[in-house]
Design a protein around this motif. Sequence first.
Motif, PDB file in Angstrom:
ATOM      1  N   UNK A 158       0.838  -1.207   0.000  1.00 38.82           N
ATOM      2  CA  UNK A 158       0.000   0.000   0.000  1.00 38.82           C
ATOM      3  C   UNK A 158       0.872   1.255   0.000  1.00 38.82           C
ATOM      4  N   UNK A 159       1.918   1.252   0.802  1.00 37.51           N
ATOM      5  CA  UNK A 159       2.830   2.401   0.848  1.00 37.51           C
ATOM      6  C   UNK A 159       3.525   2.587  -0.497  1.00 37.51           C
ATOM      7  N   UNK A 160       3.944   1.490  -1.105  1.00 39.03           N
ATOM      8  CA  UNK A 160       4.600   1.550  -2.415  1.00 39.03           C
ATOM      9  C   UNK A 160       3.644   2.080  -3.486  1.00 39.03           C
ATOM     10  N   UNK A 161       2.397   1.645  -3.434  1.00 39.56           N
ATOM     11  CA  UNK A 161       1.413   2.097  -4.426  1.00 39.56           C
ATOM     12  C   UNK A 161       1.123   3.588  -4.251  1.00 39.56           C
ATOM     13  N   UNK A 162       1.042   4.056  -3.020  1.00 44.16           N
ATOM     14  CA  UNK A 162       0.849   5.489  -2.792  1.00 44.16           C
ATOM     15  C   UNK A 162       2.049   6.281  -3.309  1.00 44.16           C
ATOM     16  N   UNK A 163       3.246   5.761  -3.097  1.00 49.00           N
ATOM     17  CA  UNK A 163       4.453   6.426  -3.596  1.00 49.00           C
ATOM     18  C   UNK A 163       4.419   6.492  -5.123  1.00 49.00           C
ATOM     19  N   UNK A 164       4.012   5.390  -5.761  1.00 50.44           N
ATOM     20  CA  UNK A 164       3.884   5.374  -7.230  1.00 50.44           C
ATOM     21  C   UNK A 164       2.839   6.400  -7.687  1.00 50.44           C
ATOM     22  N   UNK A 165       1.720   6.440  -6.996  1.00 49.86           N
ATOM     23  CA  UNK A 165       0.664   7.405  -7.341  1.00 49.86           C
ATOM     24  C   UNK A 165       1.216   8.829  -7.319  1.00 49.86           C
ATOM     25  N   UNK A 166       1.924   9.173  -6.235  1.00 54.93           N
ATOM     26  CA  UNK A 166       2.470  10.524  -6.119  1.00 54.93           C
ATOM     27  C   UNK A 166       3.491  10.807  -7.222  1.00 54.93           C
ATOM     28  N   UNK A 167       4.327   9.826  -7.505  1.00 54.91           N
ATOM     29  CA  UNK A 167       5.311   9.998  -8.578  1.00 54.91           C
ATOM     30  C   UNK A 167       4.658  10.149  -9.936  1.00 54.91           C
ATOM     31  N   UNK A 168       3.626   9.374 -10.188  1.00 52.26           N
ATOM     32  CA  UNK A 168       2.905   9.461 -11.455  1.00 52.26           C
ATOM     33  C   UNK A 168       2.306  10.849 -11.632  1.00 52.26           C
ATOM     34  N   UNK A 169       1.762  11.411 -10.566  1.00 51.54           N
ATOM     35  CA  UNK A 169       1.175  12.743 -10.636  1.00 51.54           C
ATOM     36  C   UNK A 169       2.238  13.812 -10.908  1.00 51.54           C
ATOM     37  N   UNK A 170       3.426  13.650 -10.355  1.00 53.92           N
ATOM     38  CA  UNK A 170       4.499  14.618 -10.609  1.00 53.92           C
ATOM     39  C   UNK A 170       4.959  14.511 -12.061  1.00 53.92           C
ATOM     40  N   UNK A 171       5.245  13.293 -12.513  1.00 53.20           N
ATOM     41  CA  UNK A 171       5.682  13.077 -13.899  1.00 53.20           C
ATOM     42  C   UNK A 171       4.599  13.530 -14.873  1.00 53.20           C
ATOM     43  N   UNK A 172       3.352  13.310 -14.481  1.00 56.45           N
ATOM     44  CA  UNK A 172       2.228  13.657 -15.340  1.00 56.45           C
ATOM     45  C   UNK A 172       2.084  15.141 -15.622  1.00 56.45           C
ATOM     46  N   UNK A 173       2.678  15.973 -14.797  1.00 54.11           N
ATOM     47  CA  UNK A 173       2.557  17.424 -15.008  1.00 54.11           C
ATOM     48  C   UNK A 173       3.226  17.873 -16.301  1.00 54.11           C
ATOM     49  N   UNK A 174       4.147  17.049 -16.815  1.00 50.58           N
ATOM     50  CA  UNK A 174       4.804  17.399 -18.078  1.00 50.58           C
ATOM     51  C   UNK A 174       4.544  16.364 -19.172  1.00 50.58           C
ATOM     52  N   UNK A 175       3.724  15.364 -18.877  1.00 50.57           N
ATOM     53  CA  UNK A 175       3.458  14.295 -19.853  1.00 50.57           C
ATOM     54  C   UNK A 175       2.559  14.795 -20.976  1.00 50.57           C
ATOM     55  N   UNK A 176       2.872  14.353 -22.183  1.00 54.90           N
ATOM     56  CA  UNK A 176       2.064  14.710 -23.350  1.00 54.90           C
ATOM     57  C   UNK A 176       1.325  13.506 -23.920  1.00 54.90           C
ATOM     58  N   UNK A 177       1.817  12.305 -23.634  1.00 53.05           N
ATOM     59  CA  UNK A 177       1.223  11.099 -24.204  1.00 53.05           C
ATOM     60  C   UNK A 177       0.903  10.094 -23.106  1.00 53.05           C
ATOM     61  N   UNK A 178      -0.186   9.360 -23.315  1.00 54.18           N
ATOM     62  CA  UNK A 178      -0.619   8.375 -22.325  1.00 54.18           C
ATOM     63  C   UNK A 178       0.154   7.069 -22.419  1.00 54.18           C
ATOM     64  N   UNK A 179       0.636   6.711 -23.616  1.00 55.29           N
ATOM     65  CA  UNK A 179       1.200   5.381 -23.820  1.00 55.29           C
ATOM     66  C   UNK A 179       2.366   5.058 -22.878  1.00 55.29           C
ATOM     67  N   UNK A 180       3.351   5.945 -22.698  1.00 49.12           N
ATOM     68  CA  UNK A 180       4.426   5.597 -21.757  1.00 49.12           C
ATOM     69  C   UNK A 180       3.924   5.446 -20.313  1.00 49.12           C
ATOM     70  N   UNK A 181       2.933   6.249 -19.944  1.00 48.08           N
ATOM     71  CA  UNK A 181       2.375   6.148 -18.596  1.00 48.08           C
ATOM     72  C   UNK A 181       1.648   4.822 -18.411  1.00 48.08           C
ATOM     73  N   UNK A 182       0.919   4.395 -19.439  1.00 54.10           N
ATOM     74  CA  UNK A 182       0.187   3.127 -19.351  1.00 54.10           C
ATOM     75  C   UNK A 182       1.152   1.935 -19.334  1.00 54.10           C
ATOM     76  N   UNK A 183       2.213   2.023 -20.113  1.00 52.07           N
ATOM     77  CA  UNK A 183       3.206   0.947 -20.121  1.00 52.07           C
ATOM     78  C   UNK A 183       3.874   0.846 -18.746  1.00 52.07           C
ATOM     79  N   UNK A 184       4.197   1.986 -18.165  1.00 52.38           N
ATOM     80  CA  UNK A 184       4.787   1.994 -16.831  1.00 52.38           C
ATOM     81  C   UNK A 184       3.838   1.422 -15.794  1.00 52.38           C
ATOM     82  N   UNK A 185       2.548   1.735 -15.947  1.00 50.81           N
ATOM     83  CA  UNK A 185       1.540   1.215 -15.020  1.00 50.81           C
ATOM     84  C   UNK A 185       1.501  -0.303 -15.074  1.00 50.81           C
TER      85      UNK A 185
END
Length: 194
Positions: A158-185
């Motif tokens: 649960x702690x790891x998933x929350x950390x991933x969530x927070x990181x995804x939101x930070x990276x997402x602030x500059x993301x232009x495409x969904x595909x790399x985010x979905x592959x990472x997920x």
Amino acid sequence: MGRNKGFDKAQVLEKAMEVFWTQGYHATSIQSLVDHLGVNRASLYATFDCKELLFQQAFELYQQQNVDQLPTILVKHEDVVEGFRSLFSMVIDDIITDPQHKGCFVVNVTTELSNADEVIRGLLQENASKVEAHFTTYIERGKQNGSVTSTVPAATLAHLILTYFNGLRVVGKTAEEAMPLRAGLEAFLGILRS
């Protein structure tokens, strides 16, 4: 008899949340709040006392709206991996479709204010604890029904998933495409079945 302030406090808090979320705490002046909220300065002070208390109430509103809906989103999926895939797919969709790239309010507040304000730090810790508790309960259910086969303790996952969530939101602030985010997920979700 007190003077009627002539505005709906809940609606004002909702609008204030959007202003703080978009601009950040320090960049939001009282004047910009007056302009965006459509409330005069005197009424704003009479109701919320100061910018800091208005911000705290707006932040608490955001937490309630988002943390309270987590179990509703997750409980739709008996398979816990599918539940987290659904949750994070919604996050990725939000990242890509938000023209302002404003990210997650909680993550933004963490990076801007967590070291400067004890009250906000407490709210952030409370938020993280609630989210982790929801995630832990859900993962434990997955361990019971076999959809989570990882031997890592549920609370650690649960702690790891929350950390991933927070990181995804930070990276997402500059993301232009969904595909790399979905592959990472998809790669990340493997931790639940490793």
